[in-house]
Motif scaffolding. Sequence first.
Motif, PDB file in Angstrom:
ATOM      1  N   PRO A 219       0.834  -1.205   0.000  1.00  0.00           N
ATOM      2  CA  PRO A 219       0.000   0.000   0.000  1.00  0.00           C
ATOM      3  C   PRO A 219       0.867   1.253   0.000  1.00  0.00           C
ATOM      4  O   PRO A 219       2.004   1.229   0.466  1.00  0.00           O
ATOM      5  N   LEU A 221       1.989   4.448   1.581  1.00  0.00           N
ATOM      6  CA  LEU A 221       1.923   4.857   2.987  1.00  0.00           C
ATOM      7  C   LEU A 221       1.196   6.191   3.130  1.00  0.00           C
ATOM      8  O   LEU A 221       1.301   7.070   2.266  1.00  0.00           O
ATOM      9  N   GLY A 251      -5.176   0.218  14.037  1.00  0.00           N
ATOM     10  CA  GLY A 251      -5.482   0.275  12.607  1.00  0.00           C
ATOM     11  C   GLY A 251      -4.849   1.455  11.896  1.00  0.00           C
ATOM     12  O   GLY A 251      -5.202   1.766  10.773  1.00  0.00           O
ATOM     13  N   SER A 252      -3.885   2.115  12.540  1.00  0.00           N
ATOM     14  CA  SER A 252      -3.258   3.278  11.906  1.00  0.00           C
ATOM     15  C   SER A 252      -2.095   2.865  11.017  1.00  0.00           C
ATOM     16  O   SER A 252      -1.447   3.707  10.411  1.00  0.00           O
ATOM     17  N   GLY A 253      -1.825   1.566  10.955  1.00  0.00           N
ATOM     18  CA  GLY A 253      -0.784   1.101  10.038  1.00  0.00           C
ATOM     19  C   GLY A 253       0.598   1.027  10.656  1.00  0.00           C
ATOM     20  O   GLY A 253       1.602   1.130   9.956  1.00  0.00           O
ATOM     21  N   LYS A 254       0.668   0.810  11.974  1.00  0.00           N
ATOM     22  CA  LYS A 254       1.973   0.678  12.635  1.00  0.00           C
ATOM     23  C   LYS A 254       2.727  -0.533  12.100  1.00  0.00           C
ATOM     24  O   LYS A 254       3.915  -0.454  11.803  1.00  0.00           O
ATOM     25  N   ARG A 288       1.951 -11.960   8.852  1.00  0.00           N
ATOM     26  CA  ARG A 288       2.307 -10.855   7.966  1.00  0.00           C
ATOM     27  C   ARG A 288       3.817 -10.772   7.752  1.00  0.00           C
ATOM     28  O   ARG A 288       4.278 -10.487   6.658  1.00  0.00           O
ATOM     29  N   GLY A 405      -6.513   3.748   5.202  1.00  0.00           N
ATOM     30  CA  GLY A 405      -7.495   3.175   4.280  1.00  0.00           C
ATOM     31  C   GLY A 405      -8.882   3.746   4.445  1.00  0.00           C
ATOM     32  O   GLY A 405      -9.864   3.122   4.066  1.00  0.00           O
ATOM     33  N   ARG A 612     -13.117  -1.927  11.430  1.00  0.00           N
ATOM     34  CA  ARG A 612     -11.906  -1.786  10.630  1.00  0.00           C
ATOM     35  C   ARG A 612     -12.198  -1.855   9.141  1.00  0.00           C
ATOM     36  O   ARG A 612     -11.348  -1.542   8.322  1.00  0.00           O
TER      37      ARG A 612
HETATM   38  P1  ADP Z   1      -1.881  -1.286  13.279  1.00  0.00           P
HETATM   39  O1  ADP Z   1      -0.651  -2.147  13.399  1.00  0.00           O
HETATM   40  O2  ADP Z   1      -1.628   0.140  13.616  1.00  0.00           O
HETATM   41  O3  ADP Z   1      -3.082  -1.827  13.973  1.00  0.00           O
HETATM   42  P2  ADP Z   1      -1.893  -2.259  10.567  1.00  0.00           P
HETATM   43  O4  ADP Z   1      -0.511  -2.041  10.066  1.00  0.00           O
HETATM   44  O5  ADP Z   1      -2.279  -3.629  10.989  1.00  0.00           O
HETATM   45  O6  ADP Z   1      -2.238  -1.226  11.731  1.00  0.00           O
HETATM   46  O7  ADP Z   1      -2.894  -1.744   9.444  1.00  0.00           O
HETATM   47  C1  ADP Z   1      -4.286  -2.023   9.488  1.00  0.00           C
HETATM   48  C2  ADP Z   1      -4.732  -2.536   8.124  1.00  0.00           C
HETATM   49  O8  ADP Z   1      -4.529  -1.542   7.129  1.00  0.00           O
HETATM   50  C3  ADP Z   1      -3.947  -3.737   7.663  1.00  0.00           C
HETATM   51  O9  ADP Z   1      -4.819  -4.615   7.003  1.00  0.00           O
HETATM   52  C4  ADP Z   1      -2.921  -3.167   6.704  1.00  0.00           C
HETATM   53  O10 ADP Z   1      -2.560  -4.093   5.711  1.00  0.00           O
HETATM   54  C5  ADP Z   1      -3.660  -1.996   6.106  1.00  0.00           C
HETATM   55  N1  ADP Z   1      -2.770  -0.877   5.769  1.00  0.00           N
HETATM   56  C6  ADP Z   1      -1.649  -0.490   6.410  1.00  0.00           C
HETATM   57  N2  ADP Z   1      -1.135   0.616   5.845  1.00  0.00           N
HETATM   58  C7  ADP Z   1      -1.958   0.945   4.825  1.00  0.00           C
HETATM   59  C8  ADP Z   1      -1.977   2.020   3.860  1.00  0.00           C
HETATM   60  N3  ADP Z   1      -1.035   2.961   3.859  1.00  0.00           N
HETATM   61  N4  ADP Z   1      -2.985   2.042   2.975  1.00  0.00           N
HETATM   62  C9  ADP Z   1      -3.932   1.099   2.993  1.00  0.00           C
HETATM   63  N5  ADP Z   1      -3.975   0.086   3.857  1.00  0.00           N
HETATM   64  C10 ADP Z   1      -3.011   0.003   4.767  1.00  0.00           C
END
Ligand code: ADP
Length: 755
Positions: A219, A221, A251-254, A288, A405, A612
């Motif tokens: 994805p 970033l 869900g912030s993509g950490k 993952r 997302g 989510r």
């Molecule tokens: P966290 O660890 O903060 O809970 P995740 O890395 O698991 O967040 O991300 C949540 C979901 O969003 C996952 O399914 C991931 O694959 C997706 N995701 C992460 N970054 C992006 C992005 N930049 N754009 C779209 N989807 C993303």
Amino acid sequence: MPAGPAPQRELFPGRPDWEEDDRRQGMVATVVLPAGVDKPLDYLVPPELAARVEPGRRVQVPLGRGNRLRLAYCVAVRRGELPPQPLKAVVDVEDDKPLLSPRMLELTAWMADRWLARRGEVLEAVLPAGVRLRRRIRRVPVFVATGAEPGRRPTAGQRAVLAAAATPKPLDELLRQSGANRGVVSRLLKAGLLTEQGSVEREPEPEPPGPAPAAVELPTLSPPQERALAAILDPLRGGRHETLVLFGVTGSGKTEVYLRAVAETLAHGKQAIVLVPEISLTPQTCERFRNRFGRVAVLHSHLTPAERHAHWREIAAGRVSVIVGARSAIFAPAPRLGLIVIDEEHEHSFKQATAPRYHARDVAEWIAQREGVPLVLGSATPALETFSRCLTGGWQMCRLPERVGGSQLPAVLTVDLRDPKARAKGAISPRLAAGIDWAINAGGQVMLLLNRRGFATHVQCRSCGHAIHCPQCDLGLTLHQPGSRGICHGCGLVNRLPATCPECGTADLVPRGTGTQRLEDQVRARFRGLRVARMDADTTRSRGSHDRTLSAFRRREIDLLVGTQMIAKGLDFPDVMLVGVINADAALHLADFRAAERTCQLVTQVAGRSGRGPRGGRVVVQTSTPEHPAIRAAVVHDYEAFIRSELPIRETLLYPPFGSVIRLVVRSLDDQAAADWGKHLVDQLRKAAGGEPAIRILGPAPAPISRIRDRFRWHLQVHGPDGEQLRNLVRRGTSGLKTPEKVAWIVDVDPVEML
Ligand code: ADP
Ligand code: ZN
């Protein structure tokens, strides 16, 4: 002859006598025993062992009057003049190579000091058991074809085995190559067509490498993700240490940021260690990493010692570059370390509950500093300690305030359990029930959190009010169904429940309080037709059952999942549209200064499982204290508001992060003996503190759980503004104490568990 006699002679001119010289000059090894003696001991190294004795290897040394041989860790060697008093000599060397690098040895010394632990315990803790037992390498027999004429025409299977056995091979390889079964091999042996020819050492196989990483489309970033990644890559590329805190909502993509940072680490030819709370709780995260990098060493608690050892070797040889594991994976012997990540850094499982009581976050910081690599700490709910290091301690915070997302944080409703209208017959309020109906009708899934396993949390006499207790603990028994067993969650004892009250004899014992089993029953009764599953320590005892439930939930074979905190962490199911928290205050009133922090973290984390996907979601939080800052902050997704309300409280009380705490717990079968020793410890500590006004010594008092397995427990706490000063005080106050035989006691520096 000891190494280098000539230069040593020159140091001592006028002593021509070789023999005399040999006695005064020599090699001394300092060793540490794994248990028993605390103090490092010096031993003479005889010349024939000199080449093999080095720090990090283990040696056999005679101990005590009986000179019983003990295995000990060599932690230092020196050559030169021997001390005047005679030394005993090292008898043998155990390991062919050092088990610990100089860096790891240094780490163990620091850890022993930092957590007032025995060096021997620390040495044992950093080495997996499989590595310490490496002498027990399995030997397996090898088979070879004899070339004898078969009496009958061999079958296809037999021919395949014989072909494979043209060169000697162990059984498993024969079977793998030929595709035949064991029966075929044993018939060939009997017929004399195959024979055993010696054996080979068989080191345990590492887990087969995962499939080659699929070419996934990554994805793009989000801007906060880009900023966080840049903040990590900067020190990573510069070969500098820095600690970066990713404070990002669920869900912030950490995780995506960790993955990118790890990819960059590998591109630099380096290795990365990723710590997760308890690996069996986060199968998705491991998945993952496996999907992205293929060959990943996953160090989870279900590994056998042999499997663990196999991973250890692969890591040490540099053949595996991504290490994902629980707390102790921080000790993975990565020779080319480039990055350390700790996910869900606020989790208490990063602190070891038994000696040595280290915290993996602090160990990680020490290692990252020494190695000059970035340390990344990620959480939606960072520990207060971590937060304050960002405010004042030089750690850098990167915020990821929004979900990626386009998905929104879920709307959170509270249900005030004090309101009679909110109450229902069971644990599900009308409002929560309406929420469940809403989510299911919209085609979504539901998660219900209740952090109490079992059927009923206690069993009480309706006549006199007496609650049935564990016979050996100060804890009520939890009722488990089926079978009406009373299980103690302190010691695990399983009891048959009495038919009548042991206090008043009335036959009117009733189950009180709701556990996950009962909640599951209530859900099934109230929502007929829903596919319901439960996930807690009782349903996930067997290996793989946890994964199976989650996979079924992901495949939508389950509509509603009931569970303990196990379901709160790290799970990403886009169809979950409702999360219900059955009782948010369950942990709020525990005798623990972190009770509010924990509650806010748990509610925030579990709420983060909802909404989510593109259809959004809701959360219903049932609570008797909706006005509590911990609950309020979780409800409005403002964890920082909680931090702001909590920090001043901690400051007033001199609790972490403003001060340090050391907790001492005394145990004894004899209540009075435990209390007396607690009192004695307090007296000693008071003396050592010498009236220093900033230092507070509390106790002794019965611990919140005052008896476990028949042992009475008393505890005391020492607080002060400075951790180092406090440790010195406890060291001074307790050194040389002669503990009475009946009593055992432990010291817990920076405790996370106060019960
Ligand atoms: P966290 O660890 O903060 O809970 P995740 O890395 O698991 O967040 O991300 C949540 C979901 O969003 C996952 O399914 C991931 O694959 C997706 N995701 C992460 N970054 C992006 C992005 N930049 N754009 C779209 N989807 C993303
Ligand atoms: Zn018990």
